[in-house]
Design an enzyme around this catalytic site. Sequence first.
Site, PDB file in Angstrom:
ATOM      1  N   GLU A  45       0.880  -1.166   0.000  1.00 27.64           N
ATOM      2  CA  GLU A  45       0.000   0.000   0.000  1.00 27.64           C
ATOM      3  C   GLU A  45       0.921   1.220   0.000  1.00 27.64           C
ATOM      4  O   GLU A  45       1.806   1.327   0.852  1.00 27.64           O
ATOM      5  CB  GLU A  45      -0.869  -0.011   1.264  1.00 27.64           C
ATOM      6  CG  GLU A  45      -1.841   1.142   1.261  1.00 27.64           C
ATOM      7  CD  GLU A  45      -2.769   1.184   2.469  1.00 27.64           C
ATOM      8  OE1 GLU A  45      -2.733   0.246   3.292  1.00 27.64           O
ATOM      9  OE2 GLU A  45      -3.503   2.174   2.577  1.00 27.64           O
ATOM     10  N   ARG A 272       5.575 -13.127   9.825  1.00 30.55           N
ATOM     11  CA  ARG A 272       6.146 -11.796   9.634  1.00 30.55           C
ATOM     12  C   ARG A 272       7.564 -11.748  10.176  1.00 30.55           C
ATOM     13  O   ARG A 272       7.932 -12.548  11.031  1.00 30.55           O
ATOM     14  CB  ARG A 272       5.399 -10.740  10.458  1.00 30.55           C
ATOM     15  CG  ARG A 272       3.967 -10.590  10.252  1.00 30.55           C
ATOM     16  CD  ARG A 272       3.410  -9.599  11.283  1.00 30.55           C
ATOM     17  NE  ARG A 272       3.858  -8.247  11.012  1.00 30.55           N
ATOM     18  CZ  ARG A 272       3.293  -7.452  10.122  1.00 30.55           C
ATOM     19  NH1 ARG A 272       2.261  -7.870   9.428  1.00 30.55           N
ATOM     20  NH2 ARG A 272       3.740  -6.232   9.942  1.00 30.55           N
ATOM     21  N   LYS A 282       4.119   0.457  10.191  1.00 24.37           N
ATOM     22  CA  LYS A 282       4.231   1.636   9.329  1.00 24.37           C
ATOM     23  C   LYS A 282       3.699   2.876  10.024  1.00 24.37           C
ATOM     24  O   LYS A 282       4.227   3.962   9.832  1.00 24.37           O
ATOM     25  CB  LYS A 282       3.412   1.413   8.056  1.00 24.37           C
ATOM     26  CG  LYS A 282       4.204   0.837   6.918  1.00 24.37           C
ATOM     27  CD  LYS A 282       3.466   1.146   5.617  1.00 24.37           C
ATOM     28  CE  LYS A 282       3.131  -0.126   4.896  1.00 24.37           C
ATOM     29  NZ  LYS A 282       2.279   0.072   3.731  1.00 24.37           N
TER      30      LYS A 282
HETATM   31  P1  ATP Z   1      -0.467  -1.762   6.746  1.00 23.71           P
HETATM   32  O1  ATP Z   1      -1.245  -2.711   5.876  1.00 23.71           O
HETATM   33  O2  ATP Z   1      -0.803  -1.835   8.179  1.00 23.71           O
HETATM   34  O3  ATP Z   1      -0.415  -0.367   6.227  1.00 23.71           O
HETATM   35  P2  ATP Z   1       1.766  -3.392   6.018  1.00 23.71           P
HETATM   36  O4  ATP Z   1       3.127  -3.369   6.637  1.00 23.71           O
HETATM   37  O5  ATP Z   1       1.002  -4.648   6.020  1.00 23.71           O
HETATM   38  O6  ATP Z   1       1.024  -2.221   6.735  1.00 23.71           O
HETATM   39  P3  ATP Z   1       1.529  -3.369   3.153  1.00 23.71           P
HETATM   40  O7  ATP Z   1       1.938  -2.306   2.219  1.00 23.71           O
HETATM   41  O8  ATP Z   1       0.120  -3.823   3.132  1.00 23.71           O
HETATM   42  O9  ATP Z   1       1.911  -2.835   4.582  1.00 23.71           O
HETATM   43  O10 ATP Z   1       2.496  -4.595   3.002  1.00 23.71           O
HETATM   44  C1  ATP Z   1       2.772  -5.239   1.771  1.00 23.71           C
HETATM   45  C2  ATP Z   1       3.119  -6.682   2.002  1.00 23.71           C
HETATM   46  O11 ATP Z   1       4.220  -6.793   2.891  1.00 23.71           O
HETATM   47  C3  ATP Z   1       1.966  -7.444   2.635  1.00 23.71           C
HETATM   48  O12 ATP Z   1       1.718  -8.601   1.846  1.00 23.71           O
HETATM   49  C4  ATP Z   1       2.440  -7.791   4.002  1.00 23.71           C
HETATM   50  O13 ATP Z   1       1.998  -9.067   4.372  1.00 23.71           O
HETATM   51  C5  ATP Z   1       3.966  -7.761   3.876  1.00 23.71           C
HETATM   52  N1  ATP Z   1       4.586  -7.380   5.158  1.00 23.71           N
HETATM   53  C6  ATP Z   1       4.348  -6.267   5.871  1.00 23.71           C
HETATM   54  N2  ATP Z   1       5.053  -6.268   7.024  1.00 23.71           N
HETATM   55  C7  ATP Z   1       5.768  -7.421   7.034  1.00 23.71           C
HETATM   56  C8  ATP Z   1       6.697  -8.011   7.960  1.00 23.71           C
HETATM   57  N3  ATP Z   1       7.035  -7.419   9.098  1.00 23.71           N
HETATM   58  N4  ATP Z   1       7.252  -9.198   7.632  1.00 23.71           N
HETATM   59  C9  ATP Z   1       6.926  -9.801   6.459  1.00 23.71           C
HETATM   60  N5  ATP Z   1       6.070  -9.304   5.566  1.00 23.71           N
HETATM   61  C10 ATP Z   1       5.485  -8.129   5.832  1.00 23.71           C
END
Ligand code: ATP
Length: 569
Positions: A45, A272, A282
Site C-alpha cells: 500500500e 512476519r 508503518k
Molecule cells: P499496513 O497494511 O498496516 O499499512 P503493512 O506493513 O502490512 O502495513 P503493506 O503495504 O500492506 O503494509 O504490506 C505489503 C506486504 O508486505 C503485505 O503482503 C504484508 O503481508 C507484507 N509485510 C508487511 N510487514 C511485514 C513483515 N514485518 N514481515 C513480512 N512481511 C510483511
Amino acid sequence: MEEIKENINEVVAPESGMNFVEQEIAKDLAEGKNGGRLNTRFPPEPNGYLHIGHAKAFIMDFGAAEKFGGTCNLRFDDTNPQKEDMEYVNAIKEDIHWLGYDWGDRLYYASDYFPQLYDLAVRLIKEGKAYVDEQTSEEIAKQKGTPTVAGTPSPYRDRPIEENLDLFERMNKGEFEEGSMVLRAKIDMASDNMHFRDPIMYRIIKTPHWRTGDTWKVYPMYDFAHGQSDYFEGVTHSICTLEFVPHRPLYEYFVKELADESYCPRQIEFNRLNLTYTVMSKRKLLQLVKEGLVNGWDDPRMPTLKGLRRRGYTPSAIKDFVKRIGYTKYEALNNIELLEHSIREDLNKTATRVSVIQNPVKLVIENYPDNQTEFMSMDNNPENPAEGSHEMPFTKELWIEREDFMENPPKKFFRLSPDKEVRLKGAYIIKCTGVEKDEDGNIIKILATYDPESRSGLPGADRKVKGTLHWVSVPTAVEAEIRDYDRLFSVENPGVYDGDFRELINPDSLRIRKNAKIEPWLAKQIKPGDNYQFQRLGYYVVDPDSTEERPVFNKTVGLKDSWAKAMKK
Ligand code: ATP
Ligand code: MG
C-alpha cells in the site's frame, strides 16, 4: 513448461532446502494447476516506505518467481486515497530495484480495477448477496458479536434489491456523507469466522484519489479488493503474512464469484519479520518521521530499506539474513544481532581497510626527522590479497586515538602509556617519553621516540611488542564527521509495549564526532554509499551529506560479532 517441470524435480526433494511456501508452489506446478503457470505478486500500500519486513515478503514473491521460472507482479494496493501518495510509489519501486528485483511490464494498481470491482458489487447486490447498511461503524461493530456469541443482523439486512442498487449508486455519486453508509456482503452473522459476519465491501471516501481523481466516492475494502485483483491479474499464488489466515475463507468466497476450475488464485501465509529493538509498524515509523524523532525515512536508525542502505547495509546482507531466518508458520521475534552478523560477514569480505582516528590526540615522534615523509604500504583487504594495497604517509606528527593512551594504566592495558612500547600499524615501534598538558590538565600532546630498525618488513621488525595502534599522519589528514549509532529503542520488544512507544526511544541513539581524521587516500575517493572498514573501529559507509571538503560517515556496525560468539558456545 518443460523447463518448469525440470525445476520441480530438482527442488521437490527434501535436500533441496525449499521452504514450505516453495514446496506448496512446487506441488501445485507439478499437479498442473492453473495450466502449470506461476504468477506471484507483491502488493504494497503506497502509504509509507518499505521496511525490512516488506523485504522478507518481496524476496519471497520475486524469489519464488525467479526460482520456478514464473513471473511476479508489482501491484500498488491504492484503495485508500486518504493516506496514499505518489512519493511512496516511487520510493517503493526504487527499494525493490535496489534489492535486485524487477517486475518488467507487470506494474499494476488496484485502482485500475475499480470499474470491475464496482460491477461485481452491483452483481452481488442484484443476486441478493450485498446490502447497504446505514448504521454507524460503532453500531455495526457492536452487532458483530464475539467468536462464541453470534452477531445480530442489521435492521437494513433485508432491504429490497432495488433500494440497495439505488443507494449504492447514489453513494458513489457523492450524495451521502462519509461514514453514513456502507455496502456489506450478506453472508452469515453467526459464522465461526468473524470475517464472514457481513463484512464491509465498500465505504464512502470523498478525498480525491491521486490516480482516479474524483471519479469514485466509494472505495473497496481490502477484503473485497485483494483477491479479485489477484484474479484480474492472473495471479496464481498470493503469498502474504499470517495475520491474513482468518481472511483466507473470505478471499476464497469473493474469488469464487469470478473463478472457475481452470484458474483460481491461492493464498499462502508465512510469519512476519519482527526484529528486537525495532518497531516495524508503518504507522509508528510514520510517526517517528512526522514528529522529527528521527531525521526522515532514510535515517540510518530506521528499519526502512532506505534507512538500512544509508546505514551501510548491502542487498546481499539483507538477503542472507532473510534466508537465515527462513519462512515458517509461527510468529517469532528475530535477533537484530543476526542481521548485524550478516552485514559483518559481507563487509569483511568486501570492505576496503582504511585508517581513521575518531577521537584524535597528537603524537610527536621527537627523534624522527622534521620534514621527512615515508610511505607505508597498507593492505586493502587481508581477506582478499587480490585487492592489493595503498600507501599511507608517515611523518613526525601523527594522530592516534585518545583512548589508546593512558597515563596511569591498569595492569592489562597493552596500548600506549609512559615508558611503554607499541607498534604503529604497518610502521615503527615507538616508546612513550612523556605528555604535554594544557592549564586544565588535559593531555594535548603525547611525546615518543621511534626505533628506526623496527620498520615493518625490516629485520628489526621481528621484535615483539604487545599492542598495535592505528594512526594517521597530521599534515595530510582530512577532517571528517562520524555518526555513530546505537539502538533506536532501549527495550528488546518495543512493538508490544502497552504505553506510548515513544517513551522507549533511546535518547543516546546518535552520537556525532566532528573532528575525526582520515587518511588522504580515503579522502580522495569519497563516494556516498561506499563501505569501508576503519581499522580497529568497525564498518562505516560514506553518507550522502558528504562534501569534498568534509566527508561524513555512518557507522554500520562494530567489529565484534556477538552473534558468532553466542553460536560457538
Ligand atoms: P499496513 O497494511 O498496516 O499499512 P503493512 O506493513 O502490512 O502495513 P503493506 O503495504 O500492506 O503494509 O504490506 C505489503 C506486504 O508486505 C503485505 O503482503 C504484508 O503481508 C507484507 N509485510 C508487511 N510487514 C511485514 C513483515 N514485518 N514481515 C513480512 N512481511 C510483511
Ligand atoms: Mg497490509
